[in-house]
Write a protein that holds these residues in place. Sequence first.
Motif, PDB file in Angstrom:
ATOM      1  N   THR A  76       0.863  -1.187   0.000  1.00  0.00           N
ATOM      2  CA  THR A  76       0.000   0.000   0.000  1.00  0.00           C
ATOM      3  C   THR A  76       0.898   1.235   0.000  1.00  0.00           C
ATOM      4  O   THR A  76       2.017   1.211   0.522  1.00  0.00           O
ATOM      5  CB  THR A  76      -0.939   0.021   1.221  1.00  0.00           C
ATOM      6  N   ALA A  77       0.392   2.301  -0.629  1.00  0.00           N
ATOM      7  CA  ALA A  77       1.153   3.545  -0.711  1.00  0.00           C
ATOM      8  C   ALA A  77       0.282   4.692  -0.228  1.00  0.00           C
ATOM      9  O   ALA A  77      -0.943   4.691  -0.406  1.00  0.00           O
ATOM     10  CB  ALA A  77       1.594   3.797  -2.147  1.00  0.00           C
ATOM     11  N   GLY A 128       2.512   1.620   9.533  1.00  0.00           N
ATOM     12  CA  GLY A 128       2.485   0.176   9.329  1.00  0.00           C
ATOM     13  C   GLY A 128       1.885  -0.252   7.994  1.00  0.00           C
ATOM     14  O   GLY A 128       0.879   0.278   7.546  1.00  0.00           O
ATOM     15  N   GLY A 129       2.530  -1.227   7.356  1.00  0.00           N
ATOM     16  CA  GLY A 129       1.995  -1.842   6.143  1.00  0.00           C
ATOM     17  C   GLY A 129       2.240  -1.078   4.860  1.00  0.00           C
ATOM     18  O   GLY A 129       1.878  -1.551   3.787  1.00  0.00           O
ATOM     19  N   ARG A 130       2.848   0.067   4.914  1.00  0.00           N
ATOM     20  CA  ARG A 130       3.082   0.864   3.697  1.00  0.00           C
ATOM     21  C   ARG A 130       4.549   0.747   3.289  1.00  0.00           C
ATOM     22  O   ARG A 130       5.442   0.751   4.144  1.00  0.00           O
ATOM     23  CB  ARG A 130       2.732   2.328   3.928  1.00  0.00           C
ATOM     24  N   THR A 186      -5.503  10.391  -4.762  1.00  0.00           N
ATOM     25  CA  THR A 186      -5.535  11.428  -3.725  1.00  0.00           C
ATOM     26  C   THR A 186      -6.838  11.417  -2.948  1.00  0.00           C
ATOM     27  O   THR A 186      -6.869  11.848  -1.801  1.00  0.00           O
ATOM     28  CB  THR A 186      -5.296  12.828  -4.318  1.00  0.00           C
ATOM     29  N   GLY A 187      -7.906  10.941  -3.530  1.00  0.00           N
ATOM     30  CA  GLY A 187      -9.181  10.898  -2.821  1.00  0.00           C
ATOM     31  C   GLY A 187      -9.169   9.853  -1.714  1.00  0.00           C
ATOM     32  O   GLY A 187      -9.732  10.047  -0.640  1.00  0.00           O
ATOM     33  N   ALA A 188      -8.503   8.740  -1.964  1.00  0.00           N
ATOM     34  CA  ALA A 188      -8.475   7.647  -0.988  1.00  0.00           C
ATOM     35  C   ALA A 188      -7.409   7.872   0.081  1.00  0.00           C
ATOM     36  O   ALA A 188      -7.590   7.491   1.228  1.00  0.00           O
ATOM     37  CB  ALA A 188      -8.216   6.323  -1.699  1.00  0.00           C
ATOM     38  N   GLY A 189      -6.287   8.460  -0.313  1.00  0.00           N
ATOM     39  CA  GLY A 189      -5.203   8.675   0.648  1.00  0.00           C
ATOM     40  C   GLY A 189      -4.234   7.519   0.714  1.00  0.00           C
ATOM     41  O   GLY A 189      -3.035   7.694   0.681  1.00  0.00           O
ATOM     42  N   VAL A 190      -4.728   6.303   0.795  1.00  0.00           N
ATOM     43  CA  VAL A 190      -3.904   5.098   0.813  1.00  0.00           C
ATOM     44  C   VAL A 190      -4.474   4.153  -0.241  1.00  0.00           C
ATOM     45  O   VAL A 190      -5.678   3.892  -0.260  1.00  0.00           O
ATOM     46  CB  VAL A 190      -3.929   4.415   2.205  1.00  0.00           C
TER      47      VAL A 190
END
Length: 185
Positions: A96-97, A153-155, A170-174
């Motif tokens: 995930t980013a 964590g996890g990124r 950008t709407g989701a963030g991750v």
Amino acid sequence: MAVLAAGAFVLFSGDGSADSARAAQTSPQVNAPVADPPRSTPTRASRGGTRSPEPSAKPSEAPAPKESVKPKPKVRKKAKKPAKKTYKVLKSGTCTASYYWEGQMTASGEHFNPNELTAAHKTLPMGSKVRVTNTNNGRSVIVRINDRGPYAGGRCLDLSKAAMQQVGGTGAGVIPVRYQVLARD
């Protein structure tokens, strides 16, 4: 007309016999051609142009018909697209980013610019090129590693705001991403 005139000449001259008089009377009558009356709308034959009342005696003196000549289109040379840079994939994976946009100093010593296509990674060498693909929509971007992180964590990647906008996250963030560490061919 010529036949009538010749027949009339023979009749009035007194030399002609009755046979020649009868021949003149029975010969076909030739009528003078009648000029076409002017038309309010152009006909197909006239093509909308004005016609002269009588043809000129010499065909070489007749004005040449005006033809609408379309200019030849200019042939534009296609600009050659720069050859796409080819990269060899050294390493790939999924994670995930997230993204960040606050101005600060990066671990590489340069000032962070949220409008550049950059990213942070925990272990990749500074200056590495990484292709990041959003697995939700398939959009991708190539970023340059210039910072360390993320420490959440996890990124595995922390993208600049411009890079995240390119992949549409950008709407989701991750977002879930597939990354490929690239080596220049």
